[in-house]
Scaffold this motif. Structure first.
Motif, PDB file in Angstrom:
ATOM      1  N   LYS A 156     -93.202  30.267 -26.953  1.00 52.59           N
ATOM      2  CA  LYS A 156     -92.596  31.120 -25.930  1.00 52.59           C
ATOM      3  C   LYS A 156     -92.235  30.301 -24.693  1.00 52.59           C
ATOM      4  O   LYS A 156     -91.144  30.468 -24.116  1.00 52.59           O
ATOM      5  CB  LYS A 156     -93.563  32.244 -25.553  1.00 52.59           C
ATOM      6  N   ALA A 157     -93.127  29.392 -24.294  1.00 46.23           N
ATOM      7  CA  ALA A 157     -92.856  28.581 -23.099  1.00 46.23           C
ATOM      8  C   ALA A 157     -91.651  27.679 -23.318  1.00 46.23           C
ATOM      9  O   ALA A 157     -90.815  27.495 -22.414  1.00 46.23           O
ATOM     10  CB  ALA A 157     -94.096  27.752 -22.749  1.00 46.23           C
ATOM     11  N   ILE A 158     -91.535  27.089 -24.524  1.00 49.01           N
ATOM     12  CA  ILE A 158     -90.376  26.232 -24.812  1.00 49.01           C
ATOM     13  C   ILE A 158     -89.086  27.045 -24.733  1.00 49.01           C
ATOM     14  O   ILE A 158     -88.087  26.609 -24.124  1.00 49.01           O
ATOM     15  CB  ILE A 158     -90.537  25.566 -26.194  1.00 49.01           C
ATOM     16  N   LEU A 159     -89.082  28.227 -25.343  1.00 49.83           N
ATOM     17  CA  LEU A 159     -87.872  29.057 -25.308  1.00 49.83           C
ATOM     18  C   LEU A 159     -87.541  29.484 -23.881  1.00 49.83           C
ATOM     19  O   LEU A 159     -86.360  29.528 -23.488  1.00 49.83           O
ATOM     20  CB  LEU A 159     -88.059  30.281 -26.204  1.00 49.83           C
ATOM     21  N   ASP A 160     -88.571  29.772 -23.078  1.00 45.38           N
ATOM     22  CA  ASP A 160     -88.324  30.132 -21.681  1.00 45.38           C
ATOM     23  C   ASP A 160     -87.641  28.988 -20.941  1.00 45.38           C
ATOM     24  O   ASP A 160     -86.722  29.210 -20.126  1.00 45.38           O
ATOM     25  CB  ASP A 160     -89.650  30.475 -20.987  1.00 45.38           C
ATOM     26  N   VAL A 161     -88.072  27.751 -21.227  1.00 44.31           N
ATOM     27  CA  VAL A 161     -87.513  26.593 -20.521  1.00 44.31           C
ATOM     28  C   VAL A 161     -86.091  26.316 -20.986  1.00 44.31           C
ATOM     29  O   VAL A 161     -85.174  26.131 -20.166  1.00 44.31           O
ATOM     30  CB  VAL A 161     -88.413  25.362 -20.717  1.00 44.31           C
ATOM     31  N   VAL A 162     -85.867  26.264 -22.319  1.00 40.94           N
ATOM     32  CA  VAL A 162     -84.536  25.875 -22.807  1.00 40.94           C
ATOM     33  C   VAL A 162     -83.509  26.981 -22.570  1.00 40.94           C
ATOM     34  O   VAL A 162     -82.303  26.708 -22.488  1.00 40.94           O
ATOM     35  CB  VAL A 162     -84.576  25.498 -24.309  1.00 40.94           C
ATOM     36  N   GLU A 163     -83.969  28.242 -22.418  1.00 39.05           N
ATOM     37  CA  GLU A 163     -83.025  29.338 -22.172  1.00 39.05           C
ATOM     38  C   GLU A 163     -82.912  29.668 -20.688  1.00 39.05           C
ATOM     39  O   GLU A 163     -82.216  30.618 -20.314  1.00 39.05           O
ATOM     40  CB  GLU A 163     -83.451  30.582 -22.966  1.00 39.05           C
ATOM     41  N   GLY A 164     -83.599  28.883 -19.836  1.00 43.08           N
ATOM     42  CA  GLY A 164     -83.402  28.984 -18.402  1.00 43.08           C
ATOM     43  C   GLY A 164     -84.212  30.027 -17.681  1.00 43.08           C
ATOM     44  O   GLY A 164     -83.990  30.264 -16.487  1.00 43.08           O
ATOM     45  N   ARG A 165     -85.135  30.698 -18.350  1.00 42.98           N
ATOM     46  CA  ARG A 165     -85.925  31.717 -17.671  1.00 42.98           C
ATOM     47  C   ARG A 165     -87.004  31.093 -16.783  1.00 42.98           C
ATOM     48  O   ARG A 165     -87.425  31.680 -15.788  1.00 42.98           O
ATOM     49  CB  ARG A 165     -86.576  32.656 -18.700  1.00 42.98           C
ATOM     50  N   LYS A 166     -87.451  29.883 -17.146  1.00 41.38           N
ATOM     51  CA  LYS A 166     -88.437  29.160 -16.351  1.00 41.38           C
ATOM     52  C   LYS A 166     -88.070  27.683 -16.355  1.00 41.38           C
ATOM     53  O   LYS A 166     -87.332  27.203 -17.236  1.00 41.38           O
ATOM     54  CB  LYS A 166     -89.856  29.330 -16.925  1.00 41.38           C
ATOM     55  N   THR A 167     -88.619  26.979 -15.379  1.00 44.76           N
ATOM     56  CA  THR A 167     -88.475  25.528 -15.383  1.00 44.76           C
ATOM     57  C   THR A 167     -89.770  24.915 -15.920  1.00 44.76           C
ATOM     58  O   THR A 167     -90.831  25.559 -15.934  1.00 44.76           O
ATOM     59  CB  THR A 167     -88.217  24.973 -13.974  1.00 44.76           C
ATOM     60  N   THR A 168     -89.680  23.660 -16.349  1.00 47.71           N
ATOM     61  CA  THR A 168     -90.893  22.958 -16.801  1.00 47.71           C
ATOM     62  C   THR A 168     -91.908  22.896 -15.671  1.00 47.71           C
ATOM     63  O   THR A 168     -93.115  23.031 -15.888  1.00 47.71           O
ATOM     64  CB  THR A 168     -90.534  21.534 -17.273  1.00 47.71           C
ATOM     65  N   GLU A 169     -91.406  22.694 -14.437  1.00 47.33           N
ATOM     66  CA  GLU A 169     -92.306  22.639 -13.289  1.00 47.33           C
ATOM     67  C   GLU A 169     -93.069  23.955 -13.116  1.00 47.33           C
ATOM     68  O   GLU A 169     -94.258  23.963 -12.778  1.00 47.33           O
ATOM     69  CB  GLU A 169     -91.523  22.315 -12.019  1.00 47.33           C
TER      70      GLU A 169
END
Length: 788
Positions: free
Chosen positions: A683-696
């Motif tokens: 879920k975290a990877i998808l959030d990052v690659v789809e722009g919902r969250k940043t890695t930071e």
């Protein structure tokens, strides 16, 4: 062979057939064998008498083994030794050729028996191995010179080494017990080689003779076993010693007894014969005999006979250890010299010998370089023992290679293990000089020692090489991409040949295992086997690759042909893949990745997790439209969830838009990632690659500092396509993330990477190319990262 001689031999053959037939109605043991042996003797006399008519040069024709003992069963082999007086005699060569030809004709063609013959000189006696000597211990003169026979007897006695002979016979017996059965109380006994078989009685007598006692006469039980062996040969009509249930029934029917009663009688006889062997072994503890030159066994304890060479003393202690004799705590006094080959042989008998050598002070006298490491503490945080103790435990692991493993196959493929054991003892002696690389200085010390001991040049070179390179294979399996053909090519260039590959594989496994509990992991085991097998195949010429990427693409297209619905799409996808991906990805995965790429192009990223039990890890495949610093972002997510990254394979298709296809090998507490964590990470990877969250955001929410830079590290760089940047930094799961971020800031592409932890540090190898796919230069790396 003349017609007259052949006629005589055919007459003897008929006599033999009649004698065998007599077993049907008059079963017998040693008495039958004695008559049978006399019949066979007549054949030898006929052949030798015929040669003597042509002035045969002086020779002795000798019966050995069972034939020498006059114990020929119906289909026993006939073993002969021919000893000439003068090898230079002009008539000898023709006479020996004629004799061997006539023997072959007489026994194979006429008597239908197997015959083995050896040609020995009296001067050969000192160099005979234990097996050859064993046959000659029961020899008897059949024809020819009595003087030659007595000369051979004297030469054998003068050069006899009781300790080594006794050890070899016991090892031989134990091997046969392991192969057949180690108790005489079995349902289907091996009448010759199994526990309680005829060989137990033979070996008991050989042991007695070796310690100066008289041989025992055959017992009634031994005679019973011979009787059943004769009947077994008769029923099988060939040389057979395994008394199967089928043959038991046939023999019982022939002699008119109950089969089970008969086999109880066989077991009782075998048990008595086996006890004879065990009693002979027990006598070793109460006897006095030579273990090696100047080394005695006296009532179960080792003694030195005056001043003795340290190498010979080590051999004596090694034999004593294998025989279970006591090595006293006294400190032996030896001469200043060391017979190097003898010492190395003793070392190769294993850790128990080394412990006994240490106990009596010999190890320190022979190897002062190792003695200097007795209390030397390792400077890293992973080793459990001092350098000295670690070294002896390396030898322990070499002794205890797991049965049935590929490592056992590697060990069995090596003809000479002595260089391996010596290198194991010397591999860490360079640690006495902590200011230098212990591999380099240790290799120099090993070379000096090998020269001082007068070892053969090839042994010296092998030992020096093993000490210098003993960390190389471990480094490759920890941080190098083994699926990259360039990695295998580089490693093969270092190794050079199959023997060195085998030695280094075993030494690597033993060295890491001896570090302490848990040092060796299932992942290392998998990678070690892969590196060994890939390199072995490459050394044998089975693996080759062309630097031309088009050859890979043509091969892959042939393999995928007809296996995917759209041939045009398949060709387009394969054409879009970089060469480093093509060289290391099987066709089945290529088809799966093509499906992922199609979904990514349609705007649907993929995160797939697959547990690798062989690695105790999880493989995470991420396929998404490529974006700047994507690899660093993904590594940041793994760092946020405390996952250890051990492998990275990054690929970007040459399509429009480009698709990133990245495969990570990760673990959680050295195990596959738990299901709940897999769900969270996906879920975290998808959030990052789809722009919902940043890695930071992800890092910060998990209590990690996303802006910390990798400040402390050392590196080396190997130019190539791709180039290899090897990093060493303080231990921590965040190093791959922080370093990939640093690499992304330089605009370089990571095509693959391996990450490991060792000796309190994190290590990694990043395979790099420039943004346009061209290779990096050393100067460009140094300009970005500073001087290494």
């Amino acid at each position: 062979m003349s017609p007259e001689a052949r006629e005589k031999i055919e007459s003897i053959a008929q006599m033999r057939r009649d004698h065998i037939a007599a077993l049907e109605t008059r079963p017998s043991g040693l008495g039958w064998c004695d008559v049978h042996t006399d019949i066979v003797d007549r054949v030898i006399h006929v052949l030798v008498d015929e040669l003597a008519q042509d002035e045969l040069p002086p020779v002795a024709v000798i019966a050995t083994g069972g034939y020498g003992r006059r114990e020929l069963s119906p289909y026993s082999d006939v073993d002969l030794t021919v000893v000439p007086a003068d090898e230079a005699s002009p008539k000898l060569d023709a006479a020996i050729r004629q004799l061997f030809q006539d023997l072959h004709t007489a026994f194979y063609s006429v008597l239908r028996m197997d015959v083995g013959y050896a040609y020995r000189l009296v001067s050969d006696a000192p160099g005979l191995d234990a097996k050859s000597r064993t046959g000659l211990m029961d020899m008897r003169l059949l024809a020819g010179s009595h003087d030659l026979f007595r000369a051979l007897e004297a030469a054998l006695m003068e050069s006899f080494a009781p300790g080594e002979f006794i050890r070899s016979k016991i090892v031989e017996r134990e091997a046969m017990f392991a192969k057949y059965h180690d108790t005489p109380l079995v349902v289907e006994p091996q009448l010759k080689e199994g526990a309680g078989g005829l060989r137990c009685f033979h070996c008991a007598n050989w042991l007695r003779e070796a310690i100066g006692e008289r041989a025992s006469r055959p017992s009634r039980s031994y005679n019973r076993l011979i009787r059943f062996r004769n009947l077994l040969h008769l029923r099988a009509k060939k040389h057979q010693d395994l008394l199967t249930r089928q043959r038991q029934a046939e023999i019982a029917d022939q002699i008119g007894v109950d089969m089970y009663t008969m086999m109880s009688d066989v077991a009782a006889a075998a048990a008595e014969v086996h006890d004879e062997y065990l009693r002979a072994r027990e006598k070793l503890v109460a006897s006095r005999f030579n273990l090696a030159k100047g080394v005695l066994a006296v009532q179960g304890e080792v003694r030195l006979d005056g001043r003795v060479d340290a190498g010979e003393a080590a051999v004596g202690v090694g034999i004593a250890t294998q025989l279970g004799l006591r090595v006293a705590d006294i400190k032996f006094a030896v001469t200043g010299s060391v017979r190097g080959p003898a010492a190395v042989y003793a070392f190769s008998t294993g850790e128990p010998t080394l412990r006994n050598l240490d106990r009596c002070g010999l190890l320190g006298q022979i190897l002062p370089e190792l003695e200097a490491c007795r209390t030397l503490m390792p400077t890293d945080t992973v080793h459990t023992y001092t350098v000295f103790e670690h070294t002896l435990r390396v030898v322990r692991h070499l002794d205890e290679i797991p049965a049935g493993s590929f490592l056992e196959e590697v060990k069995d493929s090596l003809n000479d293990l002595e260089p391996l054991y010596l290198a194991a003892l010397l591999h860490d002696i360079g640690k006495v000089h902590p200011e230098q690389s212990h591999s380099v200085v240790g290799a120099e010390m090993a070379a000096e020692l090998c020269t001082r001991w007068g070892l053969a040049p090839n042994v010296c070179e092998t030992v020096e090489w093993l000490v210098r390179e003993h960390l190389t294979m471990s480094r490759f399996i920890r941080i190098r991409d083994l699926m990259n053909p360039d990695t295998i090519e580089e490693f093969v260039q270092i190794v050079g040949d199959a023997d060195r590959l085998g030695y280094l594989t075993l030494l690597t496994w033993a060295d890491v295992n001896a570090v302490g509990p848990g040092a060796w992991t299932s992942a290392q085991d998998t990678f070690l086997r892969q590196l060994y097998e890939f390199s072995s195949a490459r050394l044998q010429g089975e693996v080759g690759y062309s630097p031309d990427p088009s050859s890979y693409r043509r091969r892959l297209l042939r393999q995928l042909s007809g296996k995917h619905g759209d041939e045009v799409a398949v060709q387009a996808f394969v054409e879009s893949l970089p060469a480093y991906y093509l060289t290391s990805t099987p066709p089945d995965l290529v088809r799966l990745h093509m499906h992922f790429a199609e979904k990514a192009t349609a705007g649907e990223p993929t995160v797939e997790m697959f547990h690798r039990n062989d690695l105790n890890a999880t493989e995470v495949t991420v396929c998404v439209l490529d974006a700047p610093a994507l690899l660093s972002k993904l590594l940041g997510v793994f760092y946020a969830f405390d996952l250890s990254v051990t492998g990275i394979r990054a690929c970007t298709t040459m399509t429009e838009p480009p698709v990133a296809l990245d495969v990570f090998t990760v673990s959680f507490a050295s195990r596959p990632v738990p299901p709940a964590t897999c769900t969270q990470v996906s879920k975290a990877i998808l959030d990052v690659v789809e722009g919902r969250k940043t890695t930071e955001d992800v890092l910060h929410s998990r209590g990690k500092d996303p802006w910390r830079d990798q400040q402390i590290f050392t590196y080396s760089f190997v130019e190539g396509t791709p180039g290899i940047l090897e990093i060493r930094a303080p231990r921590g799961r965040g190093m791959p993330y922080r370093f990939s971020k640093l690499i992304a800031e330089q605009g370089w592409n990571v095509v693959s990477a391996r990450v490991g932890q060792w000796a309190g540090n994190a290590t990694a190898a990043f395979y790099l190319l420039k943004q346009d796919g061209s290779p990096l230069t050393r100067s460009e790396v140094e300009a970005a990262l500073g001087q290494p």
